[in-house]
Design a protein around this motif. Sequence first.
Motif, mmCIF file in Angstrom:
data_model
loop_
_atom_site.group_PDB
_atom_site.id
_atom_site.type_symbol
_atom_site.label_atom_id
_atom_site.label_comp_id
_atom_site.label_asym_id
_atom_site.label_seq_id
_atom_site.Cartn_x
_atom_site.Cartn_y
_atom_site.Cartn_z
ATOM 1 N N UNK A 164 11.681 74.008 -29.784
ATOM 2 C CA UNK A 164 11.179 74.593 -28.537
ATOM 3 C C UNK A 164 9.828 73.998 -28.166
ATOM 4 N N UNK A 165 9.209 74.548 -27.140
ATOM 5 C CA UNK A 165 7.914 74.028 -26.678
ATOM 6 C C UNK A 165 6.857 74.154 -27.768
ATOM 7 N N UNK A 166 5.971 73.158 -27.850
ATOM 8 C CA UNK A 166 4.936 73.232 -28.886
ATOM 9 C C UNK A 166 3.908 74.294 -28.512
ATOM 10 N N UNK A 167 3.055 74.613 -29.451
ATOM 11 C CA UNK A 167 1.932 75.523 -29.182
ATOM 12 C C UNK A 167 0.910 75.311 -30.289
ATOM 13 N N UNK A 168 -0.251 75.882 -30.097
ATOM 14 C CA UNK A 168 -1.286 75.750 -31.120
ATOM 15 C C UNK A 168 -0.912 76.569 -32.351
ATOM 16 N N UNK A 169 -1.085 76.001 -33.524
ATOM 17 C CA UNK A 169 -0.849 76.744 -34.762
ATOM 18 C C UNK A 169 0.381 76.280 -35.531
ATOM 19 N N UNK A 170 1.176 75.382 -34.936
ATOM 20 C CA UNK A 170 2.398 74.949 -35.631
ATOM 21 C C UNK A 170 2.057 74.186 -36.910
ATOM 22 N N UNK A 171 1.039 73.322 -36.827
ATOM 23 C CA UNK A 171 0.676 72.555 -38.036
ATOM 24 C C UNK A 171 0.137 73.467 -39.133
ATOM 25 N N UNK A 172 -0.532 74.543 -38.708
ATOM 26 C CA UNK A 172 -1.042 75.506 -39.697
ATOM 27 C C UNK A 172 0.119 76.224 -40.387
ATOM 28 N N UNK A 173 1.215 76.476 -39.653
ATOM 29 C CA UNK A 173 2.400 77.096 -40.278
ATOM 30 C C UNK A 173 3.005 76.123 -41.285
ATOM 31 N N UNK A 174 3.188 74.879 -40.864
ATOM 32 C CA UNK A 174 3.836 73.887 -41.740
ATOM 33 C C UNK A 174 2.999 73.719 -43.019
ATOM 34 N N UNK A 175 1.693 73.629 -42.824
ATOM 35 C CA UNK A 175 0.798 73.478 -43.989
ATOM 36 C C UNK A 175 0.953 74.667 -44.954
ATOM 37 N N UNK A 176 1.003 75.891 -44.368
ATOM 38 C CA UNK A 176 1.104 77.075 -45.236
ATOM 39 C C UNK A 176 2.408 77.046 -46.031
ATOM 40 N N UNK A 177 3.499 76.647 -45.373
ATOM 41 C CA UNK A 177 4.791 76.570 -46.073
ATOM 42 C C UNK A 177 4.711 75.523 -47.182
ATOM 43 N N UNK A 178 4.139 74.364 -46.857
ATOM 44 C CA UNK A 178 4.052 73.288 -47.860
ATOM 45 C C UNK A 178 3.184 73.751 -49.046
ATOM 46 N N UNK A 179 2.051 74.350 -48.751
ATOM 47 C CA UNK A 179 1.165 74.796 -49.842
ATOM 48 C C UNK A 179 1.857 75.853 -50.705
ATOM 49 N N UNK A 180 2.428 76.886 -50.043
ATOM 50 C CA UNK A 180 3.022 78.001 -50.814
ATOM 51 C C UNK A 180 4.244 77.526 -51.598
ATOM 52 N N UNK A 181 5.059 76.660 -50.990
ATOM 53 C CA UNK A 181 6.312 76.258 -51.642
ATOM 54 C C UNK A 181 6.068 75.251 -52.766
ATOM 55 N N UNK A 182 5.140 74.315 -52.554
ATOM 56 C CA UNK A 182 4.922 73.319 -53.620
ATOM 57 C C UNK A 182 4.283 73.981 -54.848
ATOM 58 N N UNK A 183 3.552 75.066 -54.635
ATOM 59 C CA UNK A 183 3.001 75.805 -55.801
ATOM 60 C C UNK A 183 4.127 76.424 -56.631
ATOM 61 N N UNK A 184 5.290 76.607 -55.998
ATOM 62 C CA UNK A 184 6.463 77.149 -56.709
ATOM 63 C C UNK A 184 7.426 76.020 -57.094
ATOM 64 N N UNK A 185 6.907 74.806 -57.118
ATOM 65 C CA UNK A 185 7.703 73.634 -57.519
ATOM 66 C C UNK A 185 8.891 73.388 -56.601
ATOM 67 N N UNK A 186 8.755 73.734 -55.332
ATOM 68 C CA UNK A 186 9.843 73.436 -54.387
ATOM 69 C C UNK A 186 9.525 72.150 -53.633
ATOM 70 N N UNK A 187 10.572 71.530 -53.128
ATOM 71 C CA UNK A 187 10.389 70.313 -52.331
ATOM 72 C C UNK A 187 10.611 70.679 -50.854
ATOM 73 N N UNK A 188 9.713 70.212 -50.005
ATOM 74 C CA UNK A 188 9.812 70.567 -48.582
ATOM 75 C C UNK A 188 10.223 69.348 -47.773
ATOM 76 N N UNK A 189 11.310 69.516 -47.035
ATOM 77 C CA UNK A 189 11.809 68.437 -46.184
ATOM 78 C C UNK A 189 11.455 68.775 -44.731
ATOM 79 N N UNK A 190 10.614 67.966 -44.148
ATOM 80 C CA UNK A 190 10.222 68.177 -42.754
ATOM 81 C C UNK A 190 11.173 67.434 -41.828
ATOM 82 N N UNK A 191 11.951 68.174 -41.062
ATOM 83 C CA UNK A 191 12.944 67.553 -40.159
ATOM 84 C C UNK A 191 12.265 67.259 -38.820
ATOM 85 N N UNK A 192 12.492 66.064 -38.311
ATOM 86 C CA UNK A 192 11.763 65.637 -37.111
ATOM 87 C C UNK A 192 12.461 66.051 -35.816
#
Length: 361
Positions: A13-41
């Motif tokens: 959908x349309x972009x907005x401010x804060x999307x990168x902060x969401x992605x970062x939070x997911x990457x930080x929280x998930x990698x701490x649990x030894x998960x791999x994050x695949x960012x789909x373009x």
Amino acid sequence: MANKKRIGILTSGGDCAGLNAVIRAVVYAATRQEMEIIGIEDGTAGLLTRPMRYKVLSREMFDMTVMRLGGTVLGTTNKDSPFRHPMPDGSVKDCSKEIIEGINELGLEALIGIGGDGSMDILRRLSQIGKFNLVGIPKTIDNDVGKTERSVGFETAAFVATEALDRLQPTAASHDRVMVLEVMGRDAGNIAMTAGIAGGADVILIPEIPYSLDNIAQKIARIRKEEGRNFALVVVSESVRTIEGDIMETKHRGGERRYGGIGNYLGERIAEVTGFETRVTVLGHVQRGCAPIHSDRLIASAFGVHAVELVIAGKFDRMVAWSNRNVIDVPIEEAIASYQSVDLDGILVRTAKALGICLGD
Ligand code: F6P
């Protein structure tokens, strides 16, 4: 490495401010649990091409700068449902099968979809057909997704619109003008109401409340007569209709239609009926493409963390939501079903009326 749980993430959908902060939070929280994050373009479009377009996201990619940036590092799209994907020959094709195959091929434990109500609906349909696990994170400057008090991006958009009124007020006062500010909001007046109250507007027009030009003219006349003030600030939501009930929109190349034009339409009408010199500002995409303010970074972070918690707990078909100063999760189906427009009996309307702001009715 091979046994790591893989989570996919996409912005849609349309972009907005804060999307990168969401992605970062997911990457930080998930990698701490030894998960791999695949960012789909580019939303689901990245799953349609072969080879698919995606990247493995690491903490290192989200250094100290990315969470502060507007836009989305993954790219996004707000056109073309994958169920009606336009083909080069002009026909449309249901591409849901290819997308589901892509998700299976990537071996995703779950997909975290960051989107508004339209995207949430599409992703849920795909997950039901493809039987894959989905967690939703609401984002939209319009703040119209149901079951959540806030969606990522709204606070920043309302902040930008408020700041625009701060800038319009001195020039309006200097020139004795009526300033009309057209803000975004597809079918919901949340940005207009919030910014209008916060930015000291005299008139706020939203799609939820029918208006009359007479009421607006009377308000502006009262400002002049009773307050001795020779300027006025008017905020109008892009989806407000003309007096005749028509939608004002622009047809873009390729046939897409978007709201736009009501500010200029009203500016002319207000000048006619009040005799005031009137100028119009159309705020447009500057409400979307800027750095997120603190409150959007905060809910973005809390939403991202909770989404990962849902994946770990195996709770799917849920959307994270902001409720009563906390993050909860709700069935995506319910969130899609309950569109959030301005509550006519709510605090914003009551506050505006008590302050003497004209809502056109
Ligand atoms: O839904 C978000 C939104 O920004 C609306 O407020 C606006 O009507 C629309 O998207 C604009 O879309 P586009 O980016 O395609 O012009």
